[in-house]
Design a protein around this motif. Sequence first.
Motif, PDB file in Angstrom:
ATOM      1  N   LEU A   1       0.843  -1.200   0.000  1.00 30.91           N
ATOM      2  CA  LEU A   1       0.000   0.000   0.000  1.00 30.91           C
ATOM      3  C   LEU A   1       0.871   1.240   0.000  1.00 30.91           C
ATOM      4  N   SER A   2       0.557   2.152  -0.874  1.00 34.40           N
ATOM      5  CA  SER A   2       1.236   3.438  -0.861  1.00 34.40           C
ATOM      6  C   SER A   2       0.781   4.215   0.379  1.00 34.40           C
ATOM      7  N   GLY A   3       1.673   4.992   0.960  1.00 34.00           N
ATOM      8  CA  GLY A   3       1.307   5.780   2.149  1.00 34.00           C
ATOM      9  C   GLY A   3       0.095   6.671   1.887  1.00 34.00           C
ATOM     10  N   GLU A   4      -0.056   7.099   0.641  1.00 42.98           N
ATOM     11  CA  GLU A   4      -1.159   8.010   0.300  1.00 42.98           C
ATOM     12  C   GLU A   4      -2.537   7.373   0.438  1.00 42.98           C
ATOM     13  N   VAL A   5      -2.565   6.043   0.561  1.00 36.37           N
ATOM     14  CA  VAL A   5      -3.835   5.365   0.825  1.00 36.37           C
ATOM     15  C   VAL A   5      -4.394   5.841   2.185  1.00 36.37           C
TER      16      VAL A   5
ATOM     17  N   LEU B   1       8.155   0.811 -17.341  1.00 33.32           N
ATOM     18  CA  LEU B   1       6.846   1.303 -16.916  1.00 33.32           C
ATOM     19  C   LEU B   1       6.944   1.675 -15.443  1.00 33.32           C
ATOM     20  N   LYS B   2       6.767   2.926 -15.139  1.00 33.52           N
ATOM     21  CA  LYS B   2       7.176   3.427 -13.822  1.00 33.52           C
ATOM     22  C   LYS B   2       6.198   3.133 -12.688  1.00 33.52           C
ATOM     23  N   ILE B   3       5.321   2.199 -12.877  1.00 29.64           N
ATOM     24  CA  ILE B   3       4.364   1.884 -11.818  1.00 29.64           C
ATOM     25  C   ILE B   3       5.054   1.220 -10.624  1.00 29.64           C
ATOM     26  N   MET B   4       6.130   0.494 -10.887  1.00 26.71           N
ATOM     27  CA  MET B   4       6.895  -0.180  -9.824  1.00 26.71           C
ATOM     28  C   MET B   4       8.372  -0.096 -10.167  1.00 26.71           C
TER      29      MET B   4
ATOM     30  N   PHE C   1       6.584  11.431   4.540  1.00 27.80           N
ATOM     31  CA  PHE C   1       7.514  11.948   3.536  1.00 27.80           C
ATOM     32  C   PHE C   1       8.279  10.828   2.862  1.00 27.80           C
ATOM     33  N   ARG C   2       8.745  11.153   1.683  1.00 24.99           N
ATOM     34  CA  ARG C   2       9.626  10.252   0.941  1.00 24.99           C
ATOM     35  C   ARG C   2      11.014  10.865   0.972  1.00 24.99           C
ATOM     36  N   GLY C   3      12.018   9.994   1.034  1.00 24.05           N
ATOM     37  CA  GLY C   3      13.394  10.481   1.120  1.00 24.05           C
ATOM     38  C   GLY C   3      13.712  11.547   0.099  1.00 24.05           C
TER      39      GLY C   3
ATOM     40  N   ILE D   1       0.238  -8.063  -4.296  1.00 19.56           N
ATOM     41  CA  ILE D   1      -0.794  -7.146  -4.800  1.00 19.56           C
ATOM     42  C   ILE D   1      -0.356  -5.723  -4.514  1.00 19.56           C
ATOM     43  N   LYS D   2      -0.145  -4.956  -5.565  1.00 20.32           N
ATOM     44  CA  LYS D   2       0.183  -3.539  -5.375  1.00 20.32           C
ATOM     45  C   LYS D   2      -1.111  -2.753  -5.503  1.00 20.32           C
ATOM     46  N   ALA D   3      -1.558  -2.225  -4.363  1.00 15.87           N
ATOM     47  CA  ALA D   3      -2.803  -1.474  -4.327  1.00 15.87           C
ATOM     48  C   ALA D   3      -2.466  -0.005  -4.466  1.00 15.87           C
ATOM     49  N   THR D   4      -2.929   0.596  -5.551  1.00 19.27           N
ATOM     50  CA  THR D   4      -2.475   1.939  -5.867  1.00 19.27           C
ATOM     51  C   THR D   4      -3.631   2.831  -6.282  1.00 19.27           C
ATOM     52  N   LYS D   5      -3.304   3.931  -6.946  1.00 15.48           N
ATOM     53  CA  LYS D   5      -4.350   4.920  -7.260  1.00 15.48           C
ATOM     54  C   LYS D   5      -4.721   4.923  -8.732  1.00 15.48           C
ATOM     55  N   VAL D   6      -4.189   3.993  -9.502  1.00 16.66           N
ATOM     56  CA  VAL D   6      -4.604   3.831 -10.901  1.00 16.66           C
ATOM     57  C   VAL D   6      -5.089   2.393 -11.095  1.00 16.66           C
ATOM     58  N   GLU D   7      -5.799   2.146 -12.219  1.00 20.19           N
ATOM     59  CA  GLU D   7      -6.501   0.854 -12.344  1.00 20.19           C
ATOM     60  C   GLU D   7      -5.603  -0.325 -12.683  1.00 20.19           C
ATOM     61  N   GLY D   8      -4.352  -0.059 -12.995  1.00 18.09           N
ATOM     62  CA  GLY D   8      -3.440  -1.154 -13.335  1.00 18.09           C
ATOM     63  C   GLY D   8      -2.214  -0.574 -13.999  1.00 18.09           C
ATOM     64  N   ILE D   9      -1.570  -1.399 -14.819  1.00 19.07           N
ATOM     65  CA  ILE D   9      -0.369  -0.945 -15.524  1.00 19.07           C
ATOM     66  C   ILE D   9      -0.770  -0.516 -16.936  1.00 19.07           C
ATOM     67  N   TYR D  10      -0.292   0.652 -17.313  1.00 15.72           N
ATOM     68  CA  TYR D  10      -0.599   1.214 -18.637  1.00 15.72           C
ATOM     69  C   TYR D  10       0.689   1.300 -19.460  1.00 15.72           C
ATOM     70  N   ASP D  11       0.537   1.574 -20.763  1.00 15.83           N
ATOM     71  CA  ASP D  11       1.739   1.707 -21.601  1.00 15.83           C
ATOM     72  C   ASP D  11       2.504   2.991 -21.287  1.00 15.83           C
ATOM     73  N   LYS D  12       1.855   3.930 -20.597  1.00 16.00           N
ATOM     74  CA  LYS D  12       2.522   5.136 -20.079  1.00 16.00           C
ATOM     75  C   LYS D  12       1.697   5.650 -18.904  1.00 16.00           C
ATOM     76  N   ASP D  13       2.225   6.619 -18.183  1.00 19.25           N
ATOM     77  CA  ASP D  13       1.557   7.086 -16.958  1.00 19.25           C
ATOM     78  C   ASP D  13       0.159   7.661 -17.268  1.00 19.25           C
ATOM     79  N   PRO D  14      -0.910   6.997 -16.787  1.00 21.69           N
ATOM     80  CA  PRO D  14      -2.263   7.468 -17.117  1.00 21.69           C
ATOM     81  C   PRO D  14      -2.619   8.790 -16.450  1.00 21.69           C
ATOM     82  N   LYS D  15      -1.857   9.180 -15.433  1.00 20.82           N
ATOM     83  CA  LYS D  15      -2.136  10.472 -14.780  1.00 20.82           C
ATOM     84  C   LYS D  15      -1.611  11.623 -15.644  1.00 20.82           C
ATOM     85  N   ILE D  16      -0.688  11.293 -16.542  1.00 24.59           N
ATOM     86  CA  ILE D  16      -0.104  12.334 -17.406  1.00 24.59           C
ATOM     87  C   ILE D  16      -0.687  12.251 -18.826  1.00 24.59           C
TER      88      ILE D  16
HETATM   89  N1  LIG Z   1       3.019   2.797 -16.866  1.00 32.83           N
HETATM   90  C1  LIG Z   1       2.312   3.176 -15.800  1.00 32.83           C
HETATM   91  N2  LIG Z   1       1.156   2.528 -15.490  1.00 32.83           N
HETATM   92  C2  LIG Z   1       0.440   2.890 -14.395  1.00 32.83           C
HETATM   93  N3  LIG Z   1       0.805   3.875 -13.552  1.00 32.83           N
HETATM   94  C3  LIG Z   1       1.943   4.555 -13.800  1.00 32.83           C
HETATM   95  C4  LIG Z   1       2.747   4.231 -14.926  1.00 32.83           C
HETATM   96  N4  LIG Z   1       3.826   5.044 -14.921  1.00 32.83           N
HETATM   97  C5  LIG Z   1       3.707   5.838 -13.850  1.00 32.83           C
HETATM   98  N5  LIG Z   1       2.574   5.559 -13.167  1.00 32.83           N
HETATM   99  C6  LIG Z   1       2.169   6.259 -11.930  1.00 32.83           C
HETATM  100  O1  LIG Z   1       2.630   5.474 -10.846  1.00 32.83           O
HETATM  101  C7  LIG Z   1       1.876   5.835  -9.713  1.00 32.83           C
HETATM  102  C8  LIG Z   1       1.927   4.681  -8.738  1.00 32.83           C
HETATM  103  O2  LIG Z   1       1.926   5.234  -7.533  1.00 32.83           O
HETATM  104  P1  LIG Z   1       2.244   4.409  -6.212  1.00 32.83           P
HETATM  105  O3  LIG Z   1       3.479   3.617  -6.376  1.00 32.83           O
HETATM  106  O4  LIG Z   1       1.016   3.756  -5.727  1.00 32.83           O
HETATM  107  O5  LIG Z   1       2.493   5.550  -5.237  1.00 32.83           O
HETATM  108  P2  LIG Z   1       3.828   6.159  -4.780  1.00 32.83           P
HETATM  109  O6  LIG Z   1       4.165   7.128  -5.864  1.00 32.83           O
HETATM  110  O7  LIG Z   1       3.362   6.750  -3.513  1.00 32.83           O
HETATM  111  O8  LIG Z   1       4.819   5.044  -4.596  1.00 32.83           O
HETATM  112  C9  LIG Z   1       0.485   6.139 -10.220  1.00 32.83           C
HETATM  113  O9  LIG Z   1      -0.042   7.236  -9.564  1.00 32.83           O
HETATM  114  C10 LIG Z   1       0.679   6.418 -11.712  1.00 32.83           C
HETATM  115  O10 LIG Z   1       0.295   7.736 -12.033  1.00 32.83           O
END
Ligand SMILES: Nc1ncnc2c1ncn2[C@@H]1O[C@H](COP(=O)(O)OP(=O)(O)O)[C@@H](O)[C@H]1O
Length: 232
Positions: A9-13, A188-191, A54-56, A153-168
Amino acid sequence: MYRRIMLKLSGEVLSGIGNKGFNSENVKYLSEEIKKVSQHGMNVGMVIGAGNIFRGKELTGVTNSIADHIGMLGTVSNALYLKDYFEKNGIKTIVVSQIVNLPSVRNIYYDDIELYFNSGYVVIFAGGTSNPFFTTDTAAALRAVEMKAEVLIKATKVEGIYDKDPKIFTDAVKYDTIKYDDAIAKSLKIMDTEAFAICQRYEMPITVLDFFKKDNLLNAVLNKNVGTKVIP
Ligand SMILES: Nc1ncnc2c1ncn2[C@@H]1O[C@H](COP(=O)(O)OP(=O)(O)O)[C@@H](O)[C@H]1O
Ligand SMILES: O=c1ccn([C@@H]2O[C@H](COP(=O)(O)OP(=O)(O)O)[C@@H](O)[C@H]2O)c(=O)[nH]1
């Protein structure tokens, strides 16, 4: 259905997206979602981040390693906050860590972790990997392997992994499944790459899902089609 899960879980949860601290509605929601899973008799291990404290990398002017130590301590604060809230709401919880010596936190011993799970405790692994320069995603991957979870299970704020950051990018396309190799190669910067690499090496399946969608966690644990699955 998975019998043992590691939940990252991300701290932002705890604070709500983009906020700091603790938001009572968020913490209540989290507790209810965890309860649904633990009531099914699943073994639940958790790693919590500290983005709500905070994050480092946010601490400019502080030596990197020290900033990360402060970040890791934030994960302990979150874990203890959650333990207290969970227990008041009927979820038996134990916090384990290797970075602090507090009466409310136990040391990590593999044999004991088995006993905690067998006794129905949720186990929160606090303190990340215990080392600076890493993140709690990597900690979750390591702990998932160590505690013999069947899925991370990575519980985050987007619906899954996308080909690029869906927030941008509004035209980002979601994957239902993706291979470890592709997730790493496409950066893919989700993890973190480290987290993907550990899961690939030890064949730990990953599910990335939107934690803020009710029942998503339970559905993922029941192995229903939720979020994105990372597979060999
Ligand atoms: N390819 C991608 N697919 C999905 N999310 C992505 C991708 N690249 C970047 N992100 C971003 O990664 C973030 C994941 O955040 P998360 O790891 O839960 O929080 P934190 O940034 O606190 O570690 C999402 O908010 C999303 O905008
Ligand atoms: O193994 C670890 C895990 C975490 N951290 C520190 O703790 C902070 C909080 O973790 P993270 O950024 O992963 O939290 P999240 O963004 O998931 O809330 C990080 O920024 C790092 O400063 C660290 O040094 N080593």
